[in-house]
Design a protein around this motif. Structure first.
Motif, mmCIF file in Angstrom:
data_model
loop_
_atom_site.group_PDB
_atom_site.id
_atom_site.type_symbol
_atom_site.label_atom_id
_atom_site.label_comp_id
_atom_site.label_asym_id
_atom_site.label_seq_id
_atom_site.Cartn_x
_atom_site.Cartn_y
_atom_site.Cartn_z
ATOM 1 N N ASN A 246 2.617 -12.859 9.393
ATOM 2 C CA ASN A 246 3.499 -11.882 8.766
ATOM 3 C C ASN A 246 4.152 -12.493 7.526
ATOM 4 O O ASN A 246 4.790 -13.542 7.602
ATOM 5 C CB ASN A 246 4.551 -11.417 9.770
ATOM 6 N N ARG A 247 4.011 -11.814 6.392
ATOM 7 C CA ARG A 247 4.583 -12.301 5.132
ATOM 8 C C ARG A 247 5.774 -11.463 4.694
ATOM 9 O O ARG A 247 6.267 -11.643 3.586
ATOM 10 C CB ARG A 247 3.507 -12.275 4.042
ATOM 11 N N CYS A 248 6.222 -10.562 5.536
ATOM 12 C CA CYS A 248 7.318 -9.662 5.141
ATOM 13 C C CYS A 248 8.645 -10.002 5.801
ATOM 14 O O CYS A 248 9.600 -9.274 5.673
ATOM 15 C CB CYS A 248 6.933 -8.226 5.491
ATOM 16 N N ARG A 249 8.719 -11.040 6.541
ATOM 17 C CA ARG A 249 9.975 -11.394 7.216
ATOM 18 C C ARG A 249 10.910 -12.098 6.304
ATOM 19 O O ARG A 249 10.647 -12.741 5.396
ATOM 20 C CB ARG A 249 9.677 -12.280 8.431
ATOM 21 N N SER B 74 -11.151 12.931 9.531
ATOM 22 C CA SER B 74 -10.557 13.995 8.692
ATOM 23 C C SER B 74 -9.727 13.434 7.558
ATOM 24 O O SER B 74 -8.518 13.613 7.540
ATOM 25 C CB SER B 74 -9.729 14.944 9.550
ATOM 26 N N PRO B 75 -10.290 12.775 6.582
ATOM 27 C CA PRO B 75 -11.702 12.500 6.334
ATOM 28 C C PRO B 75 -12.194 11.269 7.101
ATOM 29 O O PRO B 75 -11.400 10.469 7.591
ATOM 30 C CB PRO B 75 -11.750 12.244 4.825
ATOM 31 N N GLU B 76 -13.513 11.139 7.150
ATOM 32 C CA GLU B 76 -14.144 10.042 7.890
ATOM 33 C C GLU B 76 -13.942 8.722 7.146
ATOM 34 O O GLU B 76 -14.201 8.617 5.949
ATOM 35 C CB GLU B 76 -15.646 10.298 8.049
ATOM 36 N N ARG B 77 -13.462 7.714 7.911
ATOM 37 C CA ARG B 77 -13.243 6.389 7.341
ATOM 38 C C ARG B 77 -13.544 5.336 8.393
ATOM 39 O O ARG B 77 -13.258 5.540 9.567
ATOM 40 C CB ARG B 77 -11.788 6.209 6.901
ATOM 41 N N PHE B 78 -14.092 4.218 7.930
ATOM 42 C CA PHE B 78 -14.284 3.059 8.790
ATOM 43 C C PHE B 78 -13.330 1.982 8.290
ATOM 44 O O PHE B 78 -13.257 1.714 7.089
ATOM 45 C CB PHE B 78 -15.727 2.553 8.750
ATOM 46 N N VAL B 79 -12.604 1.351 9.214
ATOM 47 C CA VAL B 79 -11.547 0.420 8.847
ATOM 48 C C VAL B 79 -11.800 -0.946 9.470
ATOM 49 O O VAL B 79 -12.171 -1.046 10.644
ATOM 50 C CB VAL B 79 -10.169 0.953 9.316
ATOM 51 N N VAL B 80 -11.592 -1.979 8.672
ATOM 52 C CA VAL B 80 -11.597 -3.360 9.157
ATOM 53 C C VAL B 80 -10.228 -3.949 8.812
ATOM 54 O O VAL B 80 -9.863 -4.018 7.641
ATOM 55 C CB VAL B 80 -12.704 -4.214 8.497
ATOM 56 N N GLY C 239 -3.320 -4.890 1.014
ATOM 57 C CA GLY C 239 -2.609 -5.936 1.717
ATOM 58 C C GLY C 239 -1.396 -5.363 2.418
ATOM 59 O O GLY C 239 -0.702 -4.505 1.868
ATOM 60 N N HIS C 240 -1.154 -5.789 3.630
ATOM 61 C CA HIS C 240 -0.017 -5.350 4.423
ATOM 62 C C HIS C 240 0.710 -6.590 4.944
ATOM 63 O O HIS C 240 0.233 -7.707 4.783
ATOM 64 C CB HIS C 240 -0.487 -4.459 5.569
ATOM 65 N N CYS C 241 1.856 -6.402 5.577
ATOM 66 C CA CYS C 241 2.669 -7.538 6.037
ATOM 67 C C CYS C 241 1.888 -8.528 6.894
ATOM 68 O O CYS C 241 1.995 -9.723 6.713
ATOM 69 C CB CYS C 241 3.876 -7.041 6.827
ATOM 70 N N LEU D 21 -5.878 -11.454 -1.780
ATOM 71 C CA LEU D 21 -4.990 -11.138 -0.670
ATOM 72 C C LEU D 21 -4.878 -12.362 0.232
ATOM 73 O O LEU D 21 -5.637 -13.318 0.063
ATOM 74 C CB LEU D 21 -5.531 -9.930 0.097
ATOM 75 N N PRO D 22 -3.959 -12.354 1.183
ATOM 76 C CA PRO D 22 -3.811 -13.530 2.047
ATOM 77 C C PRO D 22 -5.115 -13.974 2.715
ATOM 78 O O PRO D 22 -5.398 -15.167 2.773
ATOM 79 C CB PRO D 22 -2.770 -13.087 3.068
#
Length: 173
Positions: free
Chosen positions: A170-173, A158-164, A52-54, A123-124
């Motif tokens: 925003n929950r960090c404000r 390097s290394p191989e990754r697939f990201v979604v 989880g990120h902001c 997560l949110p």
């Protein structure tokens, strides 16, 4: 027929990166051992993780070898490949992630995948993640959400990754 299966299996085998030539190996074998290591003949899916990120939730799929083509699409429900059984993840919206050609097992049939098989996430946006298949050259995952996800995908190397990345306020404000 058995000979054909063995011949087919022998053609697709790869030497593990940890393998090395014995000390008494001939010059030609030593030269092969010193040659650059090649990526597996088929991409191996070894892990899936989340965070989880902001302003977004993230799914990362780790691949050993060359990243295969990946498709991500919304589906009405998640089903396990091969059996067609419903995946028991709570949600109203789902994403299906497919990597092909790929495998989550080695040539001996042993799993190389070390990530979650079925997991509820709090997560949110992301509410669940499941490995839904390692079947006929395709590795698939399902992600569950309570609301329709807005997402972007990309590959990292390097290394191989697939990201979604699944966006949320925003929950960090």
């Amino acid at each position: 027929m058995a000979a054909g299966i063995l011949l087919t299996a022998a053609v697709g085998t790869t030497i593990p990166a940890s393998a090395s030539a014995p000390a008494s190996a001939s010059a030609s074998t030593s030269a092969q051992a010193e040659a650059p290591r090649q990526a597996p003949a088929i991409a191996l899916v070894v892990n899936a993780r989340w965070g989880g990120h902001c302003s977004f939730d993230r799914i990362v799929i780790d691949v050993r070898g060359t990243m295969p083509p990946v498709t991500v699409k919304p589906v009405r429900e998640l089903r396990y490949d091969g059996t067609g059984a419903k995946v028991p993840l709570a949600g109203k919206h789902f994403l299906e992630i497919k990597l092909s050609p790929a495998a989550a097992h080695n040539d001996a049939g042993r799993s190389v995948y070390r990530g979650p098989k079925l997991l509820n996430v709090h997560l949110p946006k992301l509410k669940g993640l499941a490995l839904t298949g390692d079947f006929e050259g395709t590795v698939s995952f399902g992600a569950a959400f309570h609301t329709k996800p807005t997402y972007k995908t990309f590959k990292l190397h390097s290394p191989e990754r697939f990201v979604v990345d699944i966006s949320h306020p925003n929950r960090c404000r």
